[in-house]
Scaffold this motif. Sequence first.
Motif, PDB file in Angstrom:
ATOM      1  N   GLU A  51       0.835  -1.208   0.000  1.00  0.00           N
ATOM      2  CA  GLU A  51       0.000   0.000   0.000  1.00  0.00           C
ATOM      3  C   GLU A  51       0.868   1.256   0.000  1.00  0.00           C
ATOM      4  OE1 GLU A  51      -2.511  -0.214   3.396  1.00  0.00           O
ATOM      5  OE2 GLU A  51      -3.575  -1.992   2.666  1.00  0.00           O
ATOM      6  N   TYR A  52       1.937   1.246   0.788  1.00  0.00           N
ATOM      7  CA  TYR A  52       2.833   2.390   0.858  1.00  0.00           C
ATOM      8  C   TYR A  52       3.469   2.663  -0.505  1.00  0.00           C
ATOM      9  CZ  TYR A  52       6.949   5.154   1.812  1.00  0.00           C
ATOM     10  OH  TYR A  52       7.908   6.101   1.766  1.00  0.00           O
ATOM     11  N   PHE A  53       3.976   1.611  -1.152  1.00  0.00           N
ATOM     12  CA  PHE A  53       4.600   1.805  -2.456  1.00  0.00           C
ATOM     13  C   PHE A  53       3.578   2.244  -3.502  1.00  0.00           C
ATOM     14  CE2 PHE A  53       8.141  -1.062  -0.958  1.00  0.00           C
ATOM     15  CZ  PHE A  53       9.046  -0.026  -0.869  1.00  0.00           C
ATOM     16  N   ASN A  54       2.345   1.772  -3.400  1.00  0.00           N
ATOM     17  CA  ASN A  54       1.304   2.234  -4.318  1.00  0.00           C
ATOM     18  C   ASN A  54       1.070   3.727  -4.150  1.00  0.00           C
ATOM     19  OD1 ASN A  54       0.943  -0.295  -5.401  1.00  0.00           O
ATOM     20  ND2 ASN A  54      -0.814  -0.799  -4.130  1.00  0.00           N
ATOM     21  N   VAL A  55       1.037   4.201  -2.914  1.00  0.00           N
ATOM     22  CA  VAL A  55       0.846   5.633  -2.654  1.00  0.00           C
ATOM     23  C   VAL A  55       2.037   6.420  -3.163  1.00  0.00           C
ATOM     24  CG1 VAL A  55       0.701   7.351  -0.804  1.00  0.00           C
ATOM     25  CG2 VAL A  55      -0.702   5.297  -0.703  1.00  0.00           C
ATOM     26  N   ILE A  56       3.249   5.945  -2.906  1.00  0.00           N
ATOM     27  CA  ILE A  56       4.455   6.643  -3.348  1.00  0.00           C
ATOM     28  C   ILE A  56       4.499   6.710  -4.871  1.00  0.00           C
ATOM     29  CG2 ILE A  56       6.973   6.509  -3.451  1.00  0.00           C
ATOM     30  CD1 ILE A  56       5.874   7.491  -0.795  1.00  0.00           C
ATOM     31  N   MET A  57       4.170   5.616  -5.533  1.00  0.00           N
ATOM     32  CA  MET A  57       4.231   5.608  -6.997  1.00  0.00           C
ATOM     33  C   MET A  57       3.178   6.532  -7.592  1.00  0.00           C
ATOM     34  SD  MET A  57       6.815   3.894  -7.611  1.00  0.00           S
ATOM     35  CE  MET A  57       6.682   4.016  -9.377  1.00  0.00           C
ATOM     36  N   GLU A  58       2.036   6.675  -6.961  1.00  0.00           N
ATOM     37  CA  GLU A  58       1.026   7.612  -7.451  1.00  0.00           C
ATOM     38  C   GLU A  58       1.493   9.054  -7.290  1.00  0.00           C
ATOM     39  OE1 GLU A  58      -2.590   6.795  -5.430  1.00  0.00           O
ATOM     40  OE2 GLU A  58      -2.842   4.834  -6.369  1.00  0.00           O
ATOM     41  N   ASP A  59       2.168   9.356  -6.173  1.00  0.00           N
ATOM     42  CA  ASP A  59       2.607  10.720  -5.895  1.00  0.00           C
ATOM     43  C   ASP A  59       3.795  11.135  -6.765  1.00  0.00           C
ATOM     44  OD1 ASP A  59       0.681  10.973  -4.010  1.00  0.00           O
ATOM     45  OD2 ASP A  59       2.009  10.631  -2.295  1.00  0.00           O
ATOM     46  N   GLU A  60       4.667  10.210  -7.158  1.00  0.00           N
ATOM     47  CA  GLU A  60       5.915  10.561  -7.820  1.00  0.00           C
ATOM     48  C   GLU A  60       5.872  10.441  -9.333  1.00  0.00           C
ATOM     49  OE1 GLU A  60       9.184   8.444  -6.239  1.00  0.00           O
ATOM     50  OE2 GLU A  60       9.001   9.333  -4.268  1.00  0.00           O
ATOM     51  N   GLU A  61       4.696  10.333  -9.942  1.00  0.00           N
ATOM     52  CA  GLU A  61       4.640  10.225 -11.400  1.00  0.00           C
ATOM     53  C   GLU A  61       5.033  11.555 -12.037  1.00  0.00           C
ATOM     54  OE1 GLU A  61       0.892   8.996 -12.757  1.00  0.00           O
ATOM     55  OE2 GLU A  61       1.027   7.010 -11.871  1.00  0.00           O
ATOM     56  N   VAL A 104       9.507  12.058   5.169  1.00  0.00           N
ATOM     57  CA  VAL A 104       8.153  11.564   4.914  1.00  0.00           C
ATOM     58  C   VAL A 104       8.150  10.042   4.919  1.00  0.00           C
ATOM     59  CG1 VAL A 104       6.321  11.428   3.181  1.00  0.00           C
ATOM     60  CG2 VAL A 104       7.426  13.608   3.648  1.00  0.00           C
ATOM     61  N   PHE A 105       9.145   9.444   4.282  1.00  0.00           N
ATOM     62  CA  PHE A 105       9.257   7.986   4.249  1.00  0.00           C
ATOM     63  C   PHE A 105       9.354   7.428   5.660  1.00  0.00           C
ATOM     64  CE2 PHE A 105      11.991   4.234   4.234  1.00  0.00           C
ATOM     65  CZ  PHE A 105      11.256   3.392   3.413  1.00  0.00           C
ATOM     66  N   ASN A 106      10.228   7.998   6.491  1.00  0.00           N
ATOM     67  CA  ASN A 106      10.383   7.523   7.858  1.00  0.00           C
ATOM     68  C   ASN A 106       9.107   7.693   8.665  1.00  0.00           C
ATOM     69  OD1 ASN A 106      13.017   6.759   7.426  1.00  0.00           O
ATOM     70  ND2 ASN A 106      13.870   8.718   8.130  1.00  0.00           N
ATOM     71  N   ALA A 107       8.399   8.804   8.465  1.00  0.00           N
ATOM     72  CA  ALA A 107       7.157   9.022   9.201  1.00  0.00           C
ATOM     73  C   ALA A 107       6.100   7.998   8.811  1.00  0.00           C
ATOM     74  CB  ALA A 107       6.634  10.446   8.934  1.00  0.00           C
ATOM     75  N   VAL A 108       5.994   7.721   7.523  1.00  0.00           N
ATOM     76  CA  VAL A 108       5.005   6.731   7.067  1.00  0.00           C
ATOM     77  C   VAL A 108       5.351   5.343   7.585  1.00  0.00           C
ATOM     78  CG1 VAL A 108       4.070   5.594   5.026  1.00  0.00           C
ATOM     79  CG2 VAL A 108       4.311   8.058   5.051  1.00  0.00           C
ATOM     80  N   MET A 109       6.626   4.980   7.535  1.00  0.00           N
ATOM     81  CA  MET A 109       7.022   3.664   8.027  1.00  0.00           C
ATOM     82  C   MET A 109       6.778   3.529   9.525  1.00  0.00           C
ATOM     83  SD  MET A 109       7.752   2.079   5.382  1.00  0.00           S
ATOM     84  CE  MET A 109       8.691   0.622   5.668  1.00  0.00           C
ATOM     85  N   GLN A 110       7.024   4.587  10.285  1.00  0.00           N
ATOM     86  CA  GLN A 110       6.744   4.541  11.725  1.00  0.00           C
ATOM     87  C   GLN A 110       5.259   4.404  11.987  1.00  0.00           C
ATOM     88  OE1 GLN A 110       8.536   7.975  13.470  1.00  0.00           O
ATOM     89  NE2 GLN A 110      10.603   7.112  13.446  1.00  0.00           N
ATOM     90  N   GLU A 111       4.445   5.083  11.176  1.00  0.00           N
ATOM     91  CA  GLU A 111       2.993   4.984  11.334  1.00  0.00           C
ATOM     92  C   GLU A 111       2.512   3.566  11.064  1.00  0.00           C
ATOM     93  OE1 GLU A 111      -0.942   6.531   8.990  1.00  0.00           O
ATOM     94  OE2 GLU A 111       0.775   7.879   9.107  1.00  0.00           O
ATOM     95  N   TYR A 112       3.029   2.947  10.025  1.00  0.00           N
ATOM     96  CA  TYR A 112       2.593   1.590   9.668  1.00  0.00           C
ATOM     97  C   TYR A 112       3.035   0.569  10.692  1.00  0.00           C
ATOM     98  CZ  TYR A 112       0.772   2.661   5.054  1.00  0.00           C
ATOM     99  OH  TYR A 112       0.027   3.123   4.021  1.00  0.00           O
ATOM    100  N   PHE A 113       4.259   0.667  11.193  1.00  0.00           N
ATOM    101  CA  PHE A 113       4.803  -0.376  12.042  1.00  0.00           C
ATOM    102  C   PHE A 113       4.713  -0.083  13.531  1.00  0.00           C
ATOM    103  CE2 PHE A 113       7.052  -0.998   7.998  1.00  0.00           C
ATOM    104  CZ  PHE A 113       6.549  -2.250   7.728  1.00  0.00           C
ATOM    105  N   SER A 114       3.991   0.952  13.896  1.00  0.00           N
ATOM    106  CA  SER A 114       3.831   1.216  15.328  1.00  0.00           C
ATOM    107  C   SER A 114       2.436   0.913  15.785  1.00  0.00           C
ATOM    108  CB  SER A 114       4.181   2.653  15.652  1.00  0.00           C
ATOM    109  OG  SER A 114       3.307   3.527  14.960  1.00  0.00           O
TER     110      SER A 114
END
Length: 114
Positions: A51-61, A104-114
């Motif tokens: 899901e995270y990579f799907n969001v990142i790929m949508e934002d970085e086109e 942003v990457f670190n914040a999203v990863m902390q949100e998912y894994f906390s």
Amino acid sequence: MKDLIFEFADQYAVLGILAVVLLAVFLLWRMHRQVKKLNRNLGMITGKIQEYFNVIMEDEEPEGVQAAPARDTRRSDWEVTKEERDFLLSGRKEQHPDPEDEAVFNAVMQEYFS
């Protein structure tokens, strides 16, 4: 003495075998529970990362580039077509990560894994 030992072993051998079998069944049951728990957690983590990579790929086109075609749901999550691999790798070799993007990457990863 030898006869006494053989008599004891003959009398209690069935109980000893039964105890060992019950212990083995209990340990296998515990290991099965642990494997199921690990599998469930790994599946959850894989889904969140996808899901995270799907969001990142949508934002970085980049502008002018069409969106990647929707994934075929019949394929496994690990299979990637040549077009998808080329799309993911295009222009990424020369880029250096932005500190803001990394935050942003670190914040999203902390949100998912906390």
